[in-house]
Each structure stands twice: as C-alpha cells, then as structure tokens.
Design a protein around this motif. Sequence first.
Motif, PDB file in Angstrom:
ATOM      1  N   THR A  10     -24.552 107.860  52.341  1.00 43.66           N
ATOM      2  CA  THR A  10     -24.559 108.619  51.087  1.00 43.66           C
ATOM      3  C   THR A  10     -25.829 109.437  50.883  1.00 43.66           C
ATOM      4  OG1 THR A  10     -23.086 106.982  50.084  1.00 43.66           O
ATOM      5  CG2 THR A  10     -24.251 108.460  48.579  1.00 43.66           C
ATOM      6  N   TYR A  13     -25.924 112.912  52.642  1.00 40.32           N
ATOM      7  CA  TYR A  13     -24.896 113.918  52.349  1.00 40.32           C
ATOM      8  C   TYR A  13     -25.457 115.275  51.922  1.00 40.32           C
ATOM      9  CZ  TYR A  13     -20.921 116.054  49.884  1.00 40.32           C
ATOM     10  OH  TYR A  13     -19.957 116.912  49.435  1.00 40.32           O
ATOM     11  N   ARG A  17     -25.026 118.625  54.386  1.00 39.91           N
ATOM     12  CA  ARG A  17     -24.238 119.788  53.927  1.00 39.91           C
ATOM     13  C   ARG A  17     -24.921 121.109  54.236  1.00 39.91           C
ATOM     14  NH1 ARG A  17     -19.857 119.750  49.692  1.00 39.91           N
ATOM     15  NH2 ARG A  17     -20.406 121.925  49.819  1.00 39.91           N
ATOM     16  N   SER A  25     -15.976 116.855  49.662  1.00 35.99           N
ATOM     17  CA  SER A  25     -16.561 115.953  48.674  1.00 35.99           C
ATOM     18  C   SER A  25     -17.303 114.811  49.351  1.00 35.99           C
ATOM     19  CB  SER A  25     -15.466 115.382  47.781  1.00 35.99           C
ATOM     20  OG  SER A  25     -14.661 114.476  48.524  1.00 35.99           O
ATOM     21  N   LEU A  26     -18.121 114.126  48.572  1.00 38.46           N
ATOM     22  CA  LEU A  26     -18.821 112.949  49.070  1.00 38.46           C
ATOM     23  C   LEU A  26     -17.817 111.912  49.566  1.00 38.46           C
ATOM     24  CD1 LEU A  26     -21.354 111.229  49.522  1.00 38.46           C
ATOM     25  CD2 LEU A  26     -21.198 110.536  47.114  1.00 38.46           C
ATOM     26  N   GLU A  27     -16.729 111.726  48.845  1.00 33.87           N
ATOM     27  CA  GLU A  27     -15.715 110.748  49.243  1.00 33.87           C
ATOM     28  C   GLU A  27     -15.093 111.121  50.591  1.00 33.87           C
ATOM     29  OE1 GLU A  27     -15.827 112.238  46.158  1.00 33.87           O
ATOM     30  OE2 GLU A  27     -16.793 110.505  45.228  1.00 33.87           O
ATOM     31  N   PHE A  29     -16.501 112.956  52.922  1.00 26.58           N
ATOM     32  CA  PHE A  29     -17.568 112.754  53.902  1.00 26.58           C
ATOM     33  C   PHE A  29     -17.671 111.286  54.303  1.00 26.58           C
ATOM     34  CE2 PHE A  29     -22.130 111.452  54.103  1.00 26.58           C
ATOM     35  CZ  PHE A  29     -22.402 111.903  55.385  1.00 26.58           C
ATOM     36  N   LEU A  30     -17.676 110.404  53.316  1.00 23.07           N
ATOM     37  CA  LEU A  30     -17.814 108.979  53.610  1.00 23.07           C
ATOM     38  C   LEU A  30     -16.607 108.433  54.357  1.00 23.07           C
ATOM     39  CD1 LEU A  30     -19.514 107.743  50.329  1.00 23.07           C
ATOM     40  CD2 LEU A  30     -20.572 108.075  52.583  1.00 23.07           C
TER      41      LEU A  30
END
Length: 136
Positions: A10, A13, A17, A25-27, A29-30
């Motif tokens: 996290t 991120y 980017r 989105s972060l979600e 990406f994770l």
Amino acid sequence: MTIRELDDFTPAYPVLRELRPNLGSLEDFLAQAKQQRGQGYRMIAAFDGGEVAAVAGFRSGLCFAWGHHIYVDDLVTAPSARRKGHAAALLAWIDEEALRLGADQVHLDSGTHRHEAHRRYLTSGFAISSFHFTKA
C-alpha cells in the motif's frame, strides 16, 4: 535513508503510479500485487523521513538464456526525491540480494524515452545487451 522489503504494498502505490499510471485504484493494485506475489514478485522501498521515496519490484527466475537471475520489473523514484541516491541504493540492495540468492545476473527493461533512468542503470554497472520486442 532506509531500505526495507514491503509486506504491505500500500505505501508504494502513489510512487509506483508515477511509473505505471494505468494501475487503477488502490484495490485493483493490491489485487494484482497479490497475484504477482504468488509468482515470486517482491517489493522494496527506500524511505526518507518516514515517507516512501522510491520503490523497486523484482523477482527471481531461472531460464536458459540467463541462468538464475533477478529481473527488476519496476523501479521508480518520487519526483520530489529524485537525484538523492534512492534508485542507486535500491539497485545496490538488489545486487546484494542476487548474491545472497546465488543469482548470476540482474536484468531489467527500460522504455527507450527514459534517458535519465538509463544513465542511472549504466552508472550502476548495467550494459545495454539486447533489444526487447513486443507484439500486442
């Protein structure tokens, strides 16, 4: 500057980017990071004042062309932290990890337009050894 391997991607991120604006989105990406981690992907970060200044993602591999190697998938420094030695420190950490793992070589690809990055790689001992071709 402190370098450490990330268990949680996290904090990397926003910096990643900069190199990979299509991350979503972060979600997203994770979720992808979890898949890549399952394939041996690891990430390290250089911290400056408690903030992530630069990140590198890499994996260990074995192939006929290179033998046992480390492949650097991602290497990026936050714009505000550039020219402070973060990328050089991350590459030195990866070199040490390659030795620890018994890898014979470290490889990476870089976009043809990334001239400042190329200077860093050449200064860090990399050589331009081939062209990388793609087909969509």
